[in-house]
Design a protein around this motif. Structure first.
Motif: not given
Ligand SMILES: [Zn+2]
Length: 626
Positions: A30-31, A337-346, A348-352, A427-433
């Motif tokens: 995973x990315x 389920x969309x949120x969870x699918x997006x989390x899988x793709x995040x 795997x790919x690191x797509x913002x 290094x670390x990734x900040x997604x949500x604020x």
């Protein structure tokens, strides 16, 4: 060339570190990876919703004993046995976040209770052995959720060998009963026109394969993906690979929740096999849903194109969201389920863009679907009229109204801290604020404290303290939301570039005391209605401020659905924050209109559980030109 070499060394070091936290049987690394349990704590805003949900649903209303009882005495209505696994799955994710000892005790007791219902053939099923597998009754779908509930408990609460044994017994029984002829084909075991439901066993089978390395489970997953394709008469996975529109996938039954559940399993199958074909199918479906289906509050599905599917099918919902013919739309199960699918793709790919989707749903559709006390979620979620509608699949269990959506909503909330800050090889990734205290890991494996101090999304001003235990050079990635066109970013008072819809990667030697100041663009945007199939829905506007959709609330305004002409300039509306009229409202604004100021609040805060109404797409006051 030199830079590339250095970079490769960093990635290799990261790979080795991540190797410890990734599944043993994964081919794909995973990315981004989640922080370990108990590494992040939200402060304020979403934290209140998470606590309400955990305390009043998972630790409150859920009638665990009755949910277990159906595995002894049989279901009293179709698919009832899904409930236990869903409740324990979200409870286990909440436990991962909170480490709440009372929650642990509740989960432990119900898991032990469930294990006593194991039948002679190893199954935990509502159907007696002689009638297994019971496709139309929902038996396989129920057993899937037993596996996911037990998996959540085993991985997040307690790695009890008895639980793993129960899971493998359950899975072995399924493999024994189902498969290519002469066994019963999995696509014969469903209840809908394309029998998609049972194929969603893909996800728990892959999770179990990753835990045990047992080839049988990977073979069963291969059977679902490569021999059957997910549905009877439709190879759903190949349809996605061939870039078909979601609305056309699966024939007359493009059921949103079940389809995404299948693709969550496909993400795991891709991780294990490394075959890019499956990744492409997953990515195509993701992009098509994002473009064609997701509404302004981040959920999807509607009943214009497939009325028989009760608003739970794909329906070009992005276009149709203002269609006055739309009645039922945006099931909470679909959003989660969309949120969870997006989390899988995040991961795997690191797509913002996946986090833009998650944020949009979290601050609007998800918390907007929850009962004010947290003890349940709406089934249907509408933008105009009655926002919350609880009519749908479910039943009264021991005096508690339990629906699929009540059970899935908490899982969406439990996922937010899971993905707010993540680790990567660089290094670390900040997604949500959302404000939080967190501990991440540097590429050299050292701990790094991150503190986000903000009232976001009330304002867009975000202060981040980065505190490595000793100086170290690494990349810190900050997600810049796609809507933040005018972003200000400073690291220790030095101005940095920040492009919307990307990660800003800050590579430097980080030291204790380093500070980041991020100011996001919170100007209020005016949106025109999309052109759906019914042009009566064309003359509407919506207002969005940062990630938050605004709405008119009948609780404070009797004229909530009257036509208005919003005053805007270059697509922006000058709104003024004011003290909310109601204590439960998160934010309220004065909004300028040609016929006087109106008051709008955040969509999520509008309480329609009391019979009041909402207006999110505002009908335009049409003035004759010339
Ligand atoms: Zn549901």
């Amino acid at each position: 060339m030199m830079i590339h070499k250095v970079r490769a060394a960093v990635i290799l070091a990261g790979f080795l570190i991540l190797g410890n936290s990734c599944g043993k049987h994964d081919t794909v690394v995973d990315r981004f990876t989640p922080l370990p349990a108990n590494s992040i704590h939200f402060v304020g805003y979403l934290e209140q919703d998470i606590r309400h949900s955990m305390e009043n649903w998972n630790k409150g209303a859920v009638p665990y004993d009755s949910l277990v009882e159906v595995f002894r005495s049989g279901r009293s209505f179709f698919a009832q046995g899904e409930m236990w696994g869903k409740a324990v799955r979200s409870g286990s994710m909440f436990y991962r976040y909170t480490q709440d000892p009372e929650l642990k005790q509740i989960l432990k007791e119900t898991v032990m209770d469930l294990l006593t219902t194991t039948r002679e053939n190893g199954s935990i099923s509502c159907t007696e052995i002689s009638k297994q597998p019971d496709g139309p009754g929902g038996d396989l779908w129920e057993r899937k959720y037993v596996l996911l509930g037990l998996h959540g408990y085993y991985t997040h609460v307690e790695a009890d060998p008895a639980v793993l044994l129960a899971m493998t017994n359950q899975a072995d029984c399924i493999v024994e009963q189902i498969g290519p002829p002469p066994k019963i084909r999995i696509v014969y075991l469903g209840w809908s026109p394309n029998h998609i439901e049972s194929s969603t066993l893909l996800e728990p089978m892959m999770r179990l394969y990753k835990l045990t390395g047992k080839q049988t489970y990977l073979d069963f997953a291969r059977y679902i993906v490569e021999d059957e394709g997910g549905a009877l008469g439709h190879n759903i996975i190949e349809d996605a690979f061939n870039d078909q529109d979601p609305i056309n996938i699966g024939g007359v039954y493009p059921k949103a929740y079940e389809m995404m559940s299948l693709f969550e399993g496909l993400a795991e199958y891709y991780r294990a096999t490394g075959n890019e074909h499956w990744k492409q199918a997953l990515m195509n479906l993701y992009h098509n849903i994002r473009e064609q289906e997701i509404t302004i509050i981040g959920n999807a599905g509607g009943d214009v194109h497939h009325p028989a599917v009760m608003g739970e099918a794909w329906g070009q919902t992005a276009l149709e969201q203002t269609n006055p013919d739309m009645n039922r739309m945006m099931e909470t199960c679909v959003g989660v389920t969309w949120l969870k699918l997006c989390s899988q793709i995040l991961r795997l790919t690191g797509d913002p863009s996946t986090v833009d989707m998650i944020e949009k749903y979290a601050y609007n559709g998800l918390i907007g679907a929850m009962k004010p006390g947290g003890d349940g979620f709406s089934y249907v979620n509408r933008l105009n009229g009655s926002k919350t509608i609880t009519t749908g699949w479910g039943g009264i269990i021991n005096g508690v109204h339990v629906t699929c959506c009540n059970l899935n909503g908490p899982m969406g909330l439990a996922y937010l801290p899971y993905l707010a800050i993540m680790n990567s090889a660089d290094g670390p990734v900040i997604n949500l604020y959302n404000a939080c205290n967190a501990t991440a890991t540097t590429p050299r494996g050292r701990t790094l404290d991150i503190t986000i101090d903000t009232d976001y999304p009330l304002s867009g001003k975000i202060d981040i303290a980065i505190a490595p235990h000793s100086k170290e050079t690494f990349i810190l990635s900050l997600r810049i939301p796609e809507w933040s066109l005018d972003t200000r970013l400073k690291v220790n008072d030095i101005l940095m570039d920040a492009r919307p819809g990307t990660y800003t990667e800050i590579e430097r030697q980080w030291s204790p005391g380093d500070r980041i100041e991020l100011t996001l663009d919170m100007r209020c945007r005016l949106l025109d209605a999309p052109h759906g199939t019914n042009r009566a829905g064309d003359n509407f506007n919506a207002l969005i401020r940062g990630p938050v959709v605004l709405a008119r609330d009948e609780n404070i305004d009797q004229n909530y659905c009257n036509p208005v002409s919003i005053i805007s300039k270059e697509g922006y509306v000058h709104i003024i924050s004011e003290e909310p009229d109601l204590t439960g409202t998160r934010m309220q604004f004065q909004v300028p209109a040609t016929n006087g100021t109106i008051h709008m609040v955040d969509y999520a805060s509008v309480n329609n559980w009391n019979g009041k109404h909402i207006c999110t797409w505002l009908p335009q006051l049409l003035t004759l030109k010339e």
